[in-house]
Design a protein around this motif. Structure first.
Motif, PDB file in Angstrom:
ATOM      1  N   TRP A  69       0.510  -1.273   3.099  1.00 22.30           N
ATOM      2  CA  TRP A  69       1.095  -0.448   2.031  1.00 22.30           C
ATOM      3  C   TRP A  69       2.275  -1.097   1.318  1.00 22.30           C
ATOM      4  CZ3 TRP A  69      -0.026   2.142   6.837  1.00 22.30           C
ATOM      5  CH2 TRP A  69      -1.176   2.940   6.777  1.00 22.30           C
ATOM      6  N   ASN A  72      -8.557  -0.205   5.516  1.00 22.68           N
ATOM      7  CA  ASN A  72      -7.370  -1.028   5.733  1.00 22.68           C
ATOM      8  C   ASN A  72      -7.672  -2.267   6.553  1.00 22.68           C
ATOM      9  OD1 ASN A  72      -5.796   0.934   4.423  1.00 22.68           O
ATOM     10  ND2 ASN A  72      -5.548   2.085   6.327  1.00 22.68           N
ATOM     11  N   ARG A 125      -6.440  -5.676   0.072  1.00 24.43           N
ATOM     12  CA  ARG A 125      -5.453  -4.764  -0.506  1.00 24.43           C
ATOM     13  C   ARG A 125      -5.880  -4.250  -1.875  1.00 24.43           C
ATOM     14  NH1 ARG A 125      -0.046  -4.934   0.702  1.00 24.43           N
ATOM     15  NH2 ARG A 125       0.466  -5.203  -1.487  1.00 24.43           N
TER      16      ARG A 125
END
Length: 323
Positions: free
Chosen positions: A290, A240, A167
């Protein structure tokens, strides 16, 4: 004298047995802190349930004998940091049983997954302690000292998980992270791959014994796989993560086979369970990628618990149309 429902007790015993491989791998990776957490969670869960049952003037032995409190304790043990201060598992288990279960009337009446209620409570209330994992495996005395020391000493042992690293990464490619960062293993998080494989093994045992149907696990794993594949942006520094990484990192298999399959707070109809799992998989991916938390299992499951009645009505309407 009333006795626990033998079918419920049998199912809970099978769930506890299926959790053993995952707990053993966690013990191998993180040491005695896992056992300390298990004992603290178990004691707090049983004590809270006994006190509330006695306060409600209900038979204590019947409820404690069904094994459901121990299942919540084991699930919390698998999710909590191995070297958490002693009061963290006590609070998590007490909230899980008190607010997640007994507040709704006890076993079979809870609207939300009790273990996830307890986990979400401590995650939101004590984020510092919940995001610290040991950088190496301490011995028994060190584990006891870390759990019961009067002062906070976990900072020195903290180690980021693979989802945390991914992240916040903005400079290294995924290949470089796998080759250089200690949090990464072969396809997912170092050690986390084995934990997920162990809970997958236990989950397959429960499927084989028909403790639950295939719909929720397949829905969650399929949803997570599909959405991580659609949103996969390669192996660059802004990646991601691959679908395989998401399947074998974090609490994926624990969520698919032991949390999303909780029969009371989930859906009752096969199509509803499939949609429940698929929605949980989507939410887990969205929160991981997210959201504000590295692994969104607890919030994904609790949100889908809210949606479960609507999903069952949708499934029922679909069945009527097909009939």
């Amino acid at each position: 004298m009333p006795v626990p429902d033998p079918r419920l007790r049998s199912a809970m015993n099978l769930v506890l047995l299926a959790c053993v491989p995952g707990l053993l791998v966690l013990f191998w990776l993180h040491g005695w802190g896992v056992l300390v957490n298990l004992l603290l969670c178990g004691a707090a869960a049983l004590a809270t349930e006994a006190l509330l049952l006695r306060w409600r003037r209900l038979p204590v032995a019947v409820a404690l004998g069904d094994g459901s409190a121990w299942v919540s304790a084991v699930l919390l043990t698998a999710a909590l940091p191995a070297q958490a201060p002693w009061w963290l598992p006590v609070v998590a288990a007490s909230v899980a049983i008190g607010l997640g279960k007994q507040a709704y009337g006890g076993v079979g009446r809870n609207s939300f997954n009790p273990a996830m209620v307890g986990y979400a409570f401590v995650l939101l209330s004590f984020p510092l302690q919940m995001h610290h994992w040991p950088g190496h495996t301490p011995g028994l005395l060190d584990s006891l000292h870390l759990s019961f020391a009067a002062s906070e000493q976990i900072d020195a042992w903290a180690s980021p998980t693979v989802l945390d690293v991914l992240r916040h990464n903005r400079s290294l490619t995924v290949d470089e992270l796998f080759s250089s960062h200690t949090a990464f293993g072969h396809v997912g998080g170092r050690g986390g791959e084995w934990v997920n494989l162990a809970f997958l093994l236990g989950g397959l045992l429960l499927l084989q014994r028909k403790v639950f149907s295939w719909h929720a696990p397949v829905g969650l794993l399929g949803g997570l796989l599909l959405f991580s594949l659609l949103a996969w942006n390669g192996a660059g520094s802004d990646s991601n993560g691959s679908p395989l990484l998401h399947l074998f990192s974090g609490s994926t298999m624990l969520a698919a086979f032991f949390i999303a399959t909780e029969p009371v707070s989930g859906c009752k109809r096969p199509l509803g369970r499939l949609l429940f799992g698929c929605g949980a998989g989507l939410l887990i991916y969205l929160i991981r990628t997210w959201g504000s938390f590295a692994d969104g299992t607890a919030f994904a499951i609790l949100l889908m618990n809210l949606a479960a009645p609507a999903l069952d009505r949708l499934a029922q309407a679909r069945e009527r149309v097909r009939a």
